[in-house]
Design an enzyme around this catalytic site. Structure first.
Site, short mmCIF file in Angstrom:
data_model
loop_
_atom_site.label_atom_id
_atom_site.label_comp_id
_atom_site.label_asym_id
_atom_site.label_seq_id
_atom_site.Cartn_x
_atom_site.Cartn_y
_atom_site.Cartn_z
N HIS A 196 120.60 34.16 124.50
CA HIS A 196 119.71 35.17 123.92
C HIS A 196 120.36 35.90 122.75
CE1 HIS A 196 117.26 35.37 127.91
NE2 HIS A 196 116.96 34.32 127.16
N SER A 200 117.20 30.51 120.58
CA SER A 200 116.91 29.15 121.02
C SER A 200 116.52 28.29 119.82
CB SER A 200 115.75 29.15 122.03
OG SER A 200 116.07 29.91 123.17
N LYS A 221 104.74 32.35 131.12
CA LYS A 221 104.84 30.89 131.13
C LYS A 221 105.89 30.43 132.15
CE LYS A 221 105.30 27.08 127.85
NZ LYS A 221 105.59 26.72 126.45
N ASP A 222 107.02 31.14 132.20
CA ASP A 222 108.05 30.83 133.20
C ASP A 222 107.50 31.03 134.62
OD1 ASP A 222 109.98 30.09 131.45
OD2 ASP A 222 111.05 32.00 131.45
N GLU A 264 125.88 11.43 147.32
CA GLU A 264 124.49 11.79 147.11
C GLU A 264 123.97 11.15 145.83
OE1 GLU A 264 122.79 12.90 149.39
OE2 GLU A 264 123.09 15.03 149.86
#
Length: 368
Positions: A196, A200, A221-222, A264
């Site tokens: 931040h 971005s 949106k998140d 895994e």
């Protein structure tokens, strides 16, 4: 002090100016942060009842039978690790496709460190149920350190707490498995602050002049995406142990090894690379190199990619497909034709990086 903290938070999060054209690929980081928080909380509850002793295998069944919602908490903790790595790999793929590594170098490095810590924590957590695959998986993976000249054998014995994997090994792994997630949480905060602060990137590969505030558009949106992920997570209730190796439901027995030892699924691509190299030390070196090369992508020249978009897209597809096939090969026995295919895909995996750095070097020479 509290007011100053809130103001700084608003600057870094709520008042952050984000590019207008961010797609759902940019929601993956929020997913990982949320899922990692769920993993830490469920793990904390499991430590209340988990018995860190010779009876640790039996304590898992006690958690299922005698504790309220114990089986649900254990089920969530068990499956969330797979979801975390699935999202991490998607997040990393987004960084490759949109070249985040070349524009956000510090952010990429902090994310790479978090991935390494997550792999370390997941491996140690896999040992704690103390089933057959836990015991022999720990034996095989830790024994790789013996390939290191001079100090290798001493390092293995120090990790084992003796001359073989035992309860002392499990106690050490439990301690680190409990502590490492909190270190990851610190790095998540650092990662977000760095992201931040520098901003971005966006799908067109540069900083857009058209920006909007992060809140409320991207916050909402998140939230919608997180709700979707939670609904998808409910599907795991139909087969909660789909990701668990059946061998791990058998109590560990150092006298009998499983027919096919494998980690895994999220480690299988690196496990395939490890097995593809005939020499033990060579396998360890290439295994480490496969991880280090991801971090070294920050030295890639962004202008070269922009001048050769078709070539870069081809390399990206090669990298993604080689990883997917290596995951499949890592779960196969070490025999023909899987071993040959693993060697071919390992060659393609490293050839991709070699071509990237070769073109990067040629671009640098020609630019001079």
């Amino acid at each position: 002090m509290y007011v100053n903290f809130v103001n700084e938070y608003n600057k870094l999060k709520l008042k952050l100016k984000a590019p207008l054209n961010l797609s759902y690929w940019w929601n993956l980081g929020s997913f990982v942060s949320l899922i990692m928080s769920i993993q830490i909380i469920t793990g904390l509850f499991l430590t209340f009842y988990y018995e860190n002793s010779e009876n640790c295998f039996d304590s898992i069944y006690i958690i299922h039978i005698e504790t309220f919602y114990g089986v649900l908490v254990h089920f969530i903790h068990l499956n969330v690790s797979s979801i975390i790595f699935f999202l991490i790999y998607l997040h990393m793929t987004k960084g490759l496709i949109f070249s985040s590594f070349s524009m956000m170098k510090i952010t990429w490095i902090s994310g790479w460190i978090m991935m390494m810590l997550s792999m370390l924590s997941a491996f140690m957590g896999y040992v704690l149920p103390w089933g057959q695959m836990s015991l022999w998986g720990a034996t095989v993976i830790t024994n790789l350190l013996s390939a290191i000249p001079v100090i290798g054998k001493m390092m293995v014995e120090w990790i084992w707490g003796g001359y073989f994997v035992s309860n002392f090994t499990m106690k050490m792994f439990f301690s680190f498995h409990f502590l490492v997630p909190f270190i990851i949480l610190i790095f998540i905060m650092i990662h977000l602050i760095i992201l931040h602060y520098y901003g971005s990137n966006n799908p067109i590969g540069n900083f857009s002049l058209m920006k909007i505030e992060f809140n409320p558009i991207y916050s909402f949106k998140d939230l919608m995406s997180i709700i979707f992920i939670i609904l998808m997570f409910v599907l795991f209730f139909y087969s909660p142990y789909f990701m668990v190796d059946p061998e791990n439901f058998i109590k560990s027995n150092p006298m009998i090894s499983p027919i096919h030892i494998q980690p895994e699924w999220y480690f299988l691509q690196y496990y395939a690379i490890l097995r593809a190299i005939p020499n033990k030390l060579g396998g360890v070196l290439f295994f480490l190199l496969s991880l280090i090369l991801l971090m070294m992508m920050i030295f890639f020249n962004y202008s070269m990619m922009m001048n050769n978009m078709k070539l870069w897209n081809l390399m990206t597809i090669m990298f993604i497909m080689s990883n997917i096939i290596l995951v499949w090969l890592g779960g196969m026995p070490v025999e023909y034709p899987y071993l040959i295919l693993s060697q071919i895909l390992t060659f393609i995996y490293f050839l991709n990086f070699l071509l990237i750095y070769m073109f990067n070097y040629l671009n640098f020479i020609l630019g001079m």
